[in-house]
Design an enzyme around this catalytic site. Structure first.
Site, PDB file in Angstrom:
ATOM      1  N   TYR A  11       0.839  -1.189   0.000  1.00 13.53           N
ATOM      2  CA  TYR A  11       0.000   0.000   0.000  1.00 13.53           C
ATOM      3  C   TYR A  11       0.881   1.250   0.000  1.00 13.53           C
ATOM      4  O   TYR A  11       2.036   1.214   0.424  1.00 13.53           O
ATOM      5  CB  TYR A  11      -0.930   0.000   1.214  1.00 13.53           C
ATOM      6  CG  TYR A  11      -2.077  -0.982   1.111  1.00 13.53           C
ATOM      7  CD1 TYR A  11      -3.367  -0.561   0.791  1.00 13.53           C
ATOM      8  CD2 TYR A  11      -1.876  -2.344   1.335  1.00 13.53           C
ATOM      9  CE1 TYR A  11      -4.424  -1.462   0.700  1.00 13.53           C
ATOM     10  CE2 TYR A  11      -2.926  -3.257   1.252  1.00 13.53           C
ATOM     11  CZ  TYR A  11      -4.197  -2.804   0.930  1.00 13.53           C
ATOM     12  OH  TYR A  11      -5.236  -3.701   0.848  1.00 13.53           O
ATOM     13  N   GLU A  12       0.299   2.343  -0.455  1.00 16.18           N
ATOM     14  CA  GLU A  12       1.056   3.572  -0.709  1.00 16.18           C
ATOM     15  C   GLU A  12       1.755   4.133   0.526  1.00 16.18           C
ATOM     16  O   GLU A  12       2.749   4.840   0.419  1.00 16.18           O
ATOM     17  CB  GLU A  12       0.084   4.621  -1.272  1.00 16.18           C
ATOM     18  CG  GLU A  12       0.739   5.848  -1.852  1.00 16.18           C
ATOM     19  CD  GLU A  12      -0.292   6.769  -2.477  1.00 16.18           C
ATOM     20  OE1 GLU A  12      -0.081   7.995  -2.406  1.00 16.18           O
ATOM     21  OE2 GLU A  12      -1.294   6.282  -3.025  1.00 16.18           O
ATOM     22  N   SER A  13       1.244   3.831   1.698  1.00 12.24           N
ATOM     23  CA  SER A  13       1.835   4.353   2.929  1.00 12.24           C
ATOM     24  C   SER A  13       3.159   3.690   3.280  1.00 12.24           C
ATOM     25  O   SER A  13       3.818   4.074   4.253  1.00 12.24           O
ATOM     26  CB  SER A  13       0.856   4.192   4.091  1.00 12.24           C
ATOM     27  OG  SER A  13       0.377   2.858   4.154  1.00 12.24           O
ATOM     28  N   GLY A  14       3.570   2.661   2.519  1.00 13.40           N
ATOM     29  CA  GLY A  14       4.864   2.032   2.743  1.00 13.40           C
ATOM     30  C   GLY A  14       4.794   0.652   3.362  1.00 13.40           C
ATOM     31  O   GLY A  14       5.825   0.063   3.692  1.00 13.40           O
TER      32      GLY A  14
ATOM     33  N   GLY B 274      -0.617   8.805  -5.315  1.00 15.33           N
ATOM     34  CA  GLY B 274       0.446   8.068  -5.997  1.00 15.33           C
ATOM     35  C   GLY B 274       0.007   7.403  -7.286  1.00 15.33           C
ATOM     36  O   GLY B 274       0.816   6.762  -7.961  1.00 15.33           O
TER      37      GLY B 274
END
Length: 262
Positions: A51-54, A131
């Site tokens: 996921y985009e949050s890492g 993103g």
């Protein structure tokens, strides 16, 4: 097989089937997240969800409300800073598949998540790209999930947030993009794939109980049908059970009641 399912359930399950066990998948929130986790809980247990949050290798028990949902970090194999996620993992070519949604899409699978109407005076201002533009350009391939409607499938986008196949043909290649771009759009009525030459989205599979007229009526451009079209296999009982169970857990967790104690 089961015939007792909703169009949304058909869309999510059909999207989940496109994933394989070896995929490293960049997951969008909403239907893409549901599809990816159904795949993980059924035929692709070793899929790597990012996921985009890492969060890398996350295995959520409930579907996240956003990329910042604590459930993602709690269940991830590890978490990296967002700049590392994009520069090393995504732009470094380490992610096979991106799973996106959008407010609007055109016939070449370009996505709009920015504005509806003129940019300076829009009818609706949407959340923006986040993103997604980088996901659309850097993942090996892109899958898109969206309900088919004239409101969402439009002849001309007011704003292109994330590039699909641009103006069609070899537009991605001419811009120096080396990834495949959108290879499948899964809707609640049918599945579309880009024509090999023109890259225009073409119906290749129709869901059970859906007619061609329904598809035509719900698309904002004169939609094309492939020469050979198959029927989308209906969801199995096990696929529906997995999807409904995770949706039920998600509703309970987000209702204020909290999760059941372990």
């Amino acid at each position: 097989m089961s015939q007792d399912f909703t169009p949304t359930e058909m869309m999510i399950i059909a999207a989940a089937r496109a994933l394989i066990n070896d995929d490293v998948c960049f997951v969008g929130i909403g239907a893409p997240s549901a599809a990816c986790n159904v795949a993980r809980l059924t035929h692709a247990p070793d899929i790597t969800l990012i996921y985009e949050s890492g969060t890398i290798g996350t295995r959520p028990d409930v579907l996240p409300l956003s990329i910042g949902d604590g459930e993602l970090c709690d269940t991830a194999l590890f978490t990296v800073p967002v700049p590392e996620m994009f520069r090393y993992w995504l732009q470094g070519g380490r992610i096979t598949t991106g799973f996106l949604g959008g407010a609007q899409i055109d016939r070449f699978a370009n996505l709009n998540t920015t504005v509806v109407g003129p940019y300076d005076n829009p009818k609706v201002r949407l959340p923006g790209g986040g993103g997604a533009p980088e996901i659309a350009s850097s993942c090996g391939r892109i899958f898109i999930t969206m309900a088919l409607s004239k409101r969402g499938f439009v002849d001309k986008l007011p704003f292109i947030t994330s590039m699909g196949h641009g103006e069609g043909g070899n537009h991605r290649e001419r811009l120096g993009m080396k990834t495949a771009g959108p290879t499948r759009v899964v809707t609640d009525l049918c599945i579309l794939e880009p024509d090999p030459e023109t890259k225009e989205l073409t119906v290749t599979s129709i869901h059970s109980g859906v007619t061609r007229d329904q598809i035509v009526e719900n698309c904002g451009w004169p939609i094309r049908f492939a020469a050979e079209i198959v029927g989308t296999p209906v969801p199995t009982e096990s696929e529906l059970t997995v999807l409904r169970d995770i949706n039920a857990r998600t509703r309970k967790a987000h209702s204020g009641d909290g999760k059941e104690a372990a």
